[in-house]
Design an enzyme around this catalytic site. Structure first.
Site, short mmCIF file in Angstrom:
data_model
loop_
_atom_site.label_atom_id
_atom_site.label_comp_id
_atom_site.label_asym_id
_atom_site.label_seq_id
_atom_site.Cartn_x
_atom_site.Cartn_y
_atom_site.Cartn_z
N TYR A 81 7.79 5.88 4.39
CA TYR A 81 8.38 7.19 4.68
C TYR A 81 9.27 7.14 5.91
O TYR A 81 10.43 7.57 5.88
CB TYR A 81 7.28 8.24 4.89
CG TYR A 81 7.80 9.52 5.52
CD1 TYR A 81 8.53 10.42 4.77
CD2 TYR A 81 7.57 9.80 6.87
CE1 TYR A 81 9.02 11.59 5.34
CE2 TYR A 81 8.05 10.96 7.45
CZ TYR A 81 8.78 11.85 6.68
OH TYR A 81 9.28 13.00 7.27
N ARG B 103 -8.58 8.16 3.98
CA ARG B 103 -7.67 8.93 4.83
C ARG B 103 -7.10 8.12 6.00
O ARG B 103 -6.34 8.67 6.80
CB ARG B 103 -8.38 10.18 5.35
CG ARG B 103 -8.73 11.18 4.24
CD ARG B 103 -9.48 12.37 4.78
NE ARG B 103 -9.86 13.30 3.73
CZ ARG B 103 -9.11 14.33 3.31
NH1 ARG B 103 -7.95 14.55 3.88
NH2 ARG B 103 -9.54 15.12 2.35
#
Length: 357
Positions: free
Chosen positions: A176, A301
């Site tokens: 990203y 996570r």
């Protein structure tokens, strides 16, 4: 911290108009274009532009269901001032039709969510890099007077020096962030190569109503709202510079309306100059709920170890000096507003607390 960037009183919709944008800037009824208009920050920016009297050409991602993201929650009066374009930022023709006749193009369309970028990196390049190329080339073709390109504090990676300025080195610690570096530098190249009137804005970690639960603050709120007394998170030590979405929207408008000689060809970051850890966020948000939850760190996570951004702390001196912008929302006030919004059953029903990617 395998959560999306911690991205990002009265309800947010009412606070946007209060954020400072270059002092008492005059309201102009220009037509402006916003890509990513149905998203989290994009929808708040559209609201702020409407409040200033603009007509907005809004690009939303086409779906067969005919949905327009958060614009579907707008009032009839608001929608009357919006020309919605359903399409795809990766399609040059769609983008060029959008930017025609716009006095300013605010380019916010992007594929976000750091965790998903580990799974589908090519899609990030196609959307964030090629999509930005389409905006820049279309604006060049039609002669758009100003383009505001959205970058992000994630382009820096973990802070080497703090507070971080626009001169901090860039480091792609996730697919990203690498795609956003590519978009950031494309904008720079179009100004230097072709004289395109570009301004690049790097907001630090925006939060507030409508944010995805891929981001840590909505993750904490939605899990606390579930009432289990347990919160699953990634790393809790990383710190972020947290900017309420009303202030981020105001920063975009500041970049889009400041005198050309003050901003064109430059990079600005919007930040508060204060950092907060994930663990501290849990404490503050749990305090609003009046509970003491159990924090469980889960593998799902966590970011890969070399990809974790441990610290982000920004310096917005340049943006303040050149435009007069300043953030107005304290962290505690912003968190209270955000919790209030998420606890509305109609809003909370749009989210899944168990979604980690």
């Amino acid at each position: 911290m395998r959560e999306d960037e911690m991205n990002n009183g009265a309800r947010s919709e009412l606070r946007i108009g209060a954020a400072m944008v270059g002092g008492d800037a005059p309201v102009k009824p220009d037509v402006v274009a916003v890509t990513g208009a149905g998203g989290f920050i994009g929808s708040h920016l559209v609201e702020a532009l409407l409040a200033r009297g603009h007509r907005v050409k809004a690009l939303v991602h086409y779906t067969g269901r005919g949905t327009h993201g958060w614009l579907d929650t707008f009032s009839a009066d608001q929608l009357a001032a919006i020309d919605v374009h359903s399409g795809d930022i990766r399609d040059r023709g769609t983008v060029q039709r959008l930017v025609e006749d716009a006095s300013v193009v605010y380019h916010l369309a992007a594929l976000v969510g750091i965790p998903y970028s580990y799974l589908a990196p090519q899609s990030y390049v196609e959307t964030n890099v090629v999509g930005t190329l389409n905006v820049l080339e279309s604006a060049r073709t039609v002669g758009t007077p100003r383009v505001v390109v959205t970058s992000t504090s994630e382009v820096y990676g973990t802070a080497v020096t703090v507070p971080m300025t626009e001169a901090h080195r860039l480091r792609g610690q996730s697919p990203y962030s690498a795609s956003k570096i590519g978009a950031d530098k494309l904008a720079e190249s179009y100004h230097l190569s072709f004289g395109l009137p570009v301004v690049t804005l790097r907001p630090f970690n925006t939060y507030g109503p409508r944010q995805s639960t891929r981001a840590v603050i909505p993750t904490i709120i939605s899990q606390l709202a579930a009432g289990t007394g347990r919160i699953e998170l990634g790393a809790t030590k990383p710190t972020r510079d947290l900017l309420f979405v009303a202030d981020t929207a105001a920063a975009f408008i500041a970049a889009g309306t400041a005198p050309a000689e003050a901003v064109l060809g430059q990079v600005f970051q919007a930040a508060t100059g204060q950092e907060t850890s994930v663990g501290e966020l849990v404490r503050r948000i749990a305090g609003i709920f009046g509970v003491t939850p159990e924090i469980v760190v889960t593998e799902q996570r966590l970011r890969p170890s070399n990809s974790e951004v441990e610290r982000l702390l920004g310096d917005s001196t340049r943006l303040r000096r050149h435009t007069g912008w300043q953030p107005l929302s304290s962290l505690d006030d912003g968190l209270k507003t955000t919790v209030e919004w998420f606890l509305d059953p109609g809003n909370l029903s749009r989210y899944r607390a168990d979604r980690a990617v």
